[in-house]
Design a protein around this motif. Structure first.
Motif, mmCIF file in Angstrom:
data_model
loop_
_atom_site.group_PDB
_atom_site.id
_atom_site.type_symbol
_atom_site.label_atom_id
_atom_site.label_comp_id
_atom_site.label_asym_id
_atom_site.label_seq_id
_atom_site.Cartn_x
_atom_site.Cartn_y
_atom_site.Cartn_z
ATOM 1 N N UNK B 98 0.873 -1.287 -0.055
ATOM 2 C CA UNK B 98 -0.119 -0.050 0.068
ATOM 3 C C UNK B 98 0.834 1.253 0.039
ATOM 4 N N UNK B 99 0.541 2.247 -0.696
ATOM 5 C CA UNK B 99 1.029 3.505 -0.883
ATOM 6 C C UNK B 99 0.617 4.733 0.111
ATOM 7 N N UNK B 100 -0.650 4.360 0.847
ATOM 8 C CA UNK B 100 -1.303 5.134 1.747
ATOM 9 C C UNK B 100 -1.755 4.712 2.886
ATOM 10 N N UNK B 101 -2.052 5.322 3.956
ATOM 11 C CA UNK B 101 -2.698 4.874 5.266
ATOM 12 C C UNK B 101 -3.872 4.278 4.870
ATOM 13 N N UNK B 102 -4.069 3.087 5.727
ATOM 14 C CA UNK B 102 -5.276 2.162 5.492
ATOM 15 C C UNK B 102 -6.320 2.287 6.631
ATOM 16 N N UNK B 103 -7.317 2.592 6.453
ATOM 17 C CA UNK B 103 -8.349 2.616 7.512
ATOM 18 C C UNK B 103 -9.118 1.192 7.648
ATOM 19 N N UNK B 104 -9.458 0.926 8.663
ATOM 20 C CA UNK B 104 -10.422 -0.402 9.145
ATOM 21 C C UNK B 104 -11.849 0.304 8.893
ATOM 22 N N UNK B 105 -12.819 -0.540 8.769
ATOM 23 C CA UNK B 105 -14.141 0.008 8.497
ATOM 24 C C UNK B 105 -15.011 0.394 10.035
ATOM 25 N N UNK B 106 -14.046 0.053 11.003
ATOM 26 C CA UNK B 106 -14.721 0.550 12.308
ATOM 27 C C UNK B 106 -15.377 -0.633 13.165
ATOM 28 N N UNK B 107 -15.428 -0.248 14.413
ATOM 29 C CA UNK B 107 -16.402 -1.325 15.255
ATOM 30 C C UNK B 107 -17.212 -0.069 15.894
ATOM 31 N N UNK B 108 -18.637 -0.451 15.799
ATOM 32 C CA UNK B 108 -19.677 0.474 16.325
ATOM 33 C C UNK B 108 -20.114 0.226 17.586
ATOM 34 N N UNK B 109 -19.756 0.812 18.826
ATOM 35 C CA UNK B 109 -19.674 0.423 20.056
ATOM 36 C C UNK B 109 -21.008 1.124 20.670
ATOM 37 N N UNK B 110 -21.797 0.281 21.310
ATOM 38 C CA UNK B 110 -23.059 1.068 21.942
ATOM 39 C C UNK B 110 -23.309 0.500 23.399
ATOM 40 N N UNK B 111 -23.172 1.355 24.296
ATOM 41 C CA UNK B 111 -23.151 0.938 25.770
ATOM 42 C C UNK B 111 -24.607 1.335 26.330
ATOM 43 N N UNK B 112 -25.449 0.430 26.786
ATOM 44 C CA UNK B 112 -26.676 0.366 27.381
ATOM 45 C C UNK B 112 -26.466 1.018 28.786
#
Lengths: 116, 113
Positions: B98-112
């Protein structure tokens, strides 16, 4: 220290119209980035500037997107003409040095673009 | 091909229920791994940089750790205000495809509460 400033926060246009976004990075940050973030995905790099020179624009759709960074500070990103698939959040980020040297990026709050 | 993969995509916890988020990467010659927090309608907020395997960093209820293949973001006794999307990112290296920074798609965290 003041963060990365972006404007406008929201923009709604019709397809085939043009739009421009503005970014003011953190003072002293040499590297500036524009990202596109589609809902539910991580940011995707469009273009990276080092001072006022382009380092990487390989993922910028150059037939419709353009960006400039005059005097190595503020930057503008333009889309002309816009397509429906350009609906996204456009994020600007800056870092003290190139992220490839391990320097973290600091992001603005983005411009949410909706194409009708 | 260099990749950054985050799991799970979404995580719902009860307040006080500790857990971990995962970020696995395939980049050679790692020069840093970044963790960000992103609230709805906001840009990503920088949390941590980890540079080498074995390194740990903490901030309030968050602790990030790094191995040679993955990073974990541990959340201890979370509160509702910890609800956000957590992103990890890996910059390119001279040894990566890769020639550029790679981001993951993320984890959506929800705290009840």
């Amino acid at each position: 220290e003041a963060g990365v400033a972006q404007s406008p926060r929201y923009k709604i246009i019709e397809k085939r119209q043009s739009v421009a976004f503005w970014c003011n990075p953190i003072s002293g940050h040499a590297t500036l980035y524009w990202y596109q973030q589609i809902l539910g995905q991580g940011p995707k790099l469009l273009i990276q500037f080092q001072n006022n020179g382009v380092v990487d624009d390989s993922q910028l759709p150059k037939d419709r997107f353009s960006a400039e960074r005059l005097k190595g500070v503020d930057s503008t990103l333009k889309i002309q003409p816009a397509k429906l698939e350009d609906s996204a959040v456009y994020l600007c980020a800056s870092s003290l040095e190139d992220v490839r040297l391990g320097q973290p990026q600091h992001f603005g709050d983005g411009t949410r673009l909706s194409i009708l | 091909e260099d990749q950054v993969t985050q799991s799970p995509e979404a995580l719902r916890l009860q307040e006080g229920e500790s857990s971990s988020l995962n970020c696995s990467y395939t980049v050679s010659g790692l020069r840093g791994l970044f963790w960000y927090r992103q609230d709805p309608g906001k840009g990503p907020e920088f949390l941590f940089t980890l540079y080498s395997a074995g390194e740990e960093k903490e901030k309030e209820r968050l602790k990030a750790t790094l191995t040679k293949k993955e990073s974990f973001l541990h959340i201890t006794a979370p509160k509702p205000e910890d609800s956000a999307t957590y992103l990890c990112a890996v910059p390119p290296t001279p040894y990566s495809s890769a020639s550029k920074i790679i981001f993951g798609s993320g984890t959506r965290l929800s705290i009840r509460p």
